[in-house]
Design a protein around this motif. Sequence first.
Motif, PDB file in Angstrom:
ATOM      1  N   VAL A 234       0.834  -1.203   0.000  1.00  0.00           N
ATOM      2  CA  VAL A 234       0.000   0.000   0.000  1.00  0.00           C
ATOM      3  C   VAL A 234       0.871   1.256   0.000  1.00  0.00           C
ATOM      4  CG1 VAL A 234      -1.765   1.273   1.280  1.00  0.00           C
ATOM      5  CG2 VAL A 234      -1.903  -1.206   1.117  1.00  0.00           C
ATOM      6  N   ASN A 235       1.943   1.246   0.787  1.00  0.00           N
ATOM      7  CA  ASN A 235       2.846   2.399   0.818  1.00  0.00           C
ATOM      8  C   ASN A 235       3.489   2.630  -0.547  1.00  0.00           C
ATOM      9  OD1 ASN A 235       2.329   2.865   3.508  1.00  0.00           O
ATOM     10  ND2 ASN A 235       4.106   1.757   4.247  1.00  0.00           N
ATOM     11  N   ALA A 236       3.859   1.545  -1.223  1.00  0.00           N
ATOM     12  CA  ALA A 236       4.440   1.686  -2.556  1.00  0.00           C
ATOM     13  C   ALA A 236       3.434   2.286  -3.528  1.00  0.00           C
ATOM     14  CB  ALA A 236       4.921   0.323  -3.064  1.00  0.00           C
ATOM     15  N   PHE A 237       2.173   1.901  -3.394  1.00  0.00           N
ATOM     16  CA  PHE A 237       1.126   2.429  -4.276  1.00  0.00           C
ATOM     17  C   PHE A 237       0.966   3.936  -4.090  1.00  0.00           C
ATOM     18  CE2 PHE A 237      -3.416   3.492  -4.812  1.00  0.00           C
ATOM     19  CZ  PHE A 237      -3.557   3.203  -6.165  1.00  0.00           C
ATOM     20  N   PHE A 238       0.868   4.379  -2.839  1.00  0.00           N
ATOM     21  CA  PHE A 238       0.693   5.808  -2.586  1.00  0.00           C
ATOM     22  C   PHE A 238       1.978   6.592  -2.859  1.00  0.00           C
ATOM     23  CE2 PHE A 238      -2.935   4.243  -0.059  1.00  0.00           C
ATOM     24  CZ  PHE A 238      -3.919   5.034  -0.630  1.00  0.00           C
ATOM     25  N   SER A 239       3.122   5.952  -2.716  1.00  0.00           N
ATOM     26  CA  SER A 239       4.380   6.616  -3.075  1.00  0.00           C
ATOM     27  C   SER A 239       4.444   6.872  -4.571  1.00  0.00           C
ATOM     28  CB  SER A 239       5.568   5.761  -2.637  1.00  0.00           C
ATOM     29  OG  SER A 239       5.579   5.589  -1.236  1.00  0.00           O
ATOM     30  N   ARG A 240       3.956   5.931  -5.361  1.00  0.00           N
ATOM     31  CA  ARG A 240       3.914   6.141  -6.797  1.00  0.00           C
ATOM     32  C   ARG A 240       2.960   7.286  -7.155  1.00  0.00           C
ATOM     33  NH1 ARG A 240       7.443   4.954 -10.341  1.00  0.00           N
ATOM     34  NH2 ARG A 240       7.467   2.730  -9.815  1.00  0.00           N
ATOM     35  N   LEU A 241       1.825   7.356  -6.458  1.00  0.00           N
ATOM     36  CA  LEU A 241       0.903   8.469  -6.691  1.00  0.00           C
ATOM     37  C   LEU A 241       1.572   9.802  -6.364  1.00  0.00           C
ATOM     38  CD1 LEU A 241      -2.528   7.183  -5.318  1.00  0.00           C
ATOM     39  CD2 LEU A 241      -1.729   7.252  -7.678  1.00  0.00           C
ATOM     40  N   TRP A 242       2.355   9.831  -5.268  1.00  0.00           N
ATOM     41  CA  TRP A 242       3.061  11.063  -4.906  1.00  0.00           C
ATOM     42  C   TRP A 242       4.055  11.453  -5.994  1.00  0.00           C
ATOM     43  CZ3 TRP A 242       3.765  15.364  -2.256  1.00  0.00           C
ATOM     44  CH2 TRP A 242       5.032  15.923  -2.224  1.00  0.00           C
ATOM     45  N   ASN A 243       4.816  10.493  -6.508  1.00  0.00           N
ATOM     46  CA  ASN A 243       5.786  10.796  -7.555  1.00  0.00           C
ATOM     47  C   ASN A 243       5.109  11.378  -8.791  1.00  0.00           C
ATOM     48  OD1 ASN A 243       7.775   9.851  -5.885  1.00  0.00           O
ATOM     49  ND2 ASN A 243       8.181   7.983  -7.037  1.00  0.00           N
ATOM     50  N   LYS A 244       3.975  10.796  -9.171  1.00  0.00           N
ATOM     51  CA  LYS A 244       3.263  11.305 -10.344  1.00  0.00           C
ATOM     52  C   LYS A 244       2.705  12.707 -10.075  1.00  0.00           C
ATOM     53  CE  LYS A 244       2.004   6.805 -12.245  1.00  0.00           C
ATOM     54  NZ  LYS A 244       0.890   5.903 -12.640  1.00  0.00           N
ATOM     55  N   ALA A 245       2.171  12.930  -8.858  1.00  0.00           N
ATOM     56  CA  ALA A 245       1.641  14.250  -8.523  1.00  0.00           C
ATOM     57  C   ALA A 245       2.755  15.292  -8.472  1.00  0.00           C
ATOM     58  CB  ALA A 245       0.910  14.190  -7.180  1.00  0.00           C
ATOM     59  N   ALA A 246       3.915  14.917  -7.942  1.00  0.00           N
ATOM     60  CA  ALA A 246       5.041  15.850  -7.885  1.00  0.00           C
ATOM     61  C   ALA A 246       5.516  16.218  -9.291  1.00  0.00           C
ATOM     62  CB  ALA A 246       6.188  15.241  -7.079  1.00  0.00           C
ATOM     63  N   SER A 247       5.561  15.238 -10.191  1.00  0.00           N
ATOM     64  CA  SER A 247       5.965  15.529 -11.567  1.00  0.00           C
ATOM     65  C   SER A 247       4.967  16.465 -12.243  1.00  0.00           C
ATOM     66  CB  SER A 247       6.082  14.227 -12.363  1.00  0.00           C
ATOM     67  OG  SER A 247       7.096  13.391 -11.829  1.00  0.00           O
ATOM     68  N   ALA A 248       3.671  16.223 -12.011  1.00  0.00           N
ATOM     69  CA  ALA A 248       2.652  17.100 -12.599  1.00  0.00           C
ATOM     70  C   ALA A 248       2.761  18.513 -12.042  1.00  0.00           C
ATOM     71  CB  ALA A 248       1.264  16.518 -12.345  1.00  0.00           C
ATOM     72  N   ARG A 249       3.084  18.638 -10.747  1.00  0.00           N
ATOM     73  CA  ARG A 249       3.224  19.965 -10.133  1.00  0.00           C
ATOM     74  C   ARG A 249       4.403  20.721 -10.729  1.00  0.00           C
ATOM     75  NH1 ARG A 249       4.628  24.062  -9.057  1.00  0.00           N
ATOM     76  NH2 ARG A 249       4.489  25.318  -7.131  1.00  0.00           N
TER      77      ARG A 249
END
Length: 318
Positions: A234-249
């Motif tokens: 689960v942590n890996a899943f949300f970490s991937r979401l964070w990486n994608k959100a950071a790139s979009a930002r």
Amino acid sequence: MTKAKLSTLKAIATISEFCEIRRASITFAGIKDAKAVTSQEITIYEPTALQRKRLDKLNMDNLKLSRFRYVRRPLFPGWSRGNRFQILLRGFRKGVSVRSHAARLADRVKRDGFLNYFGTQRFSGTATRNEHVASCYLKRDYVGAVDAVLSPQPWGCATVAERDARLAWKMGDPRSASKLMPRHFSFERQILKGLMDASKYAASSSSRKTTLTHAERCRIAFLSTPFPDRLLCVNAFFSRLWNKAASARVELSSSSVLVGDLVYDKDTDNGVRAAHTRRTASRHRACQPTQPRDSPRCIRCSSARDMLAFLRSPSPAA
């Protein structure tokens, strides 16, 4: 626990097998790099005298245990306060001052900040699998979660035994898959064992007309795995979401604070104006991964009112 060229999960599985300790009894705060020489604390719940003797004898070339002591509480994922690194720099040309070059790089990070991505060690070498597993787990699709763990992976298999085990599962034979699966695939082996145990329970309860569907067997098998292992997915899943959100930002703007950013200003006691006159400082503090302990209320989301106040404020040159 000190290890080298070994992932945290494989190291825990090795300790569990060598000392005959239940995998769920060994807990840790986080996973470390699989290639580097790393040290971290782990906790073992109420080991027996025989298990303690075996722990003392565990002294491998790439895995060692030391500094034993009793503690009141076990460790759980996320309880780590931080990490300490020793960084080795390679590839410098002759005549280049390593110390001055490293100082310039440190000054650049201090001035401009950095994009705080989660690294590959966060995903324990199985990022794509963990994302799919966690996605199914959060939706309570246990059939999909078990299939994501045991099916042949798109990038292939490291050994022939792993390939044969995954193909056996695909053919509907969990018993053969369990025999063929390499020992260091502890998560896969635990799920296969849970599937076989569920089938045995259904067979022994046939006189009471107890039947388990495939979905129920998958649910029992997946939830029989240790909670820390499921939490890592689960942590890996949300970490991937964070990486994608950071790139979009960063694609929106990499040099200015936008509405909705979290910003920090040590000069403010009871809140933050998202866009202060010190633009460079605001940009650096927007990348701040954690808030200081001495100012627990100085971080919040910026709003349109904050941005309007910034536009009306005097410039730094004034």
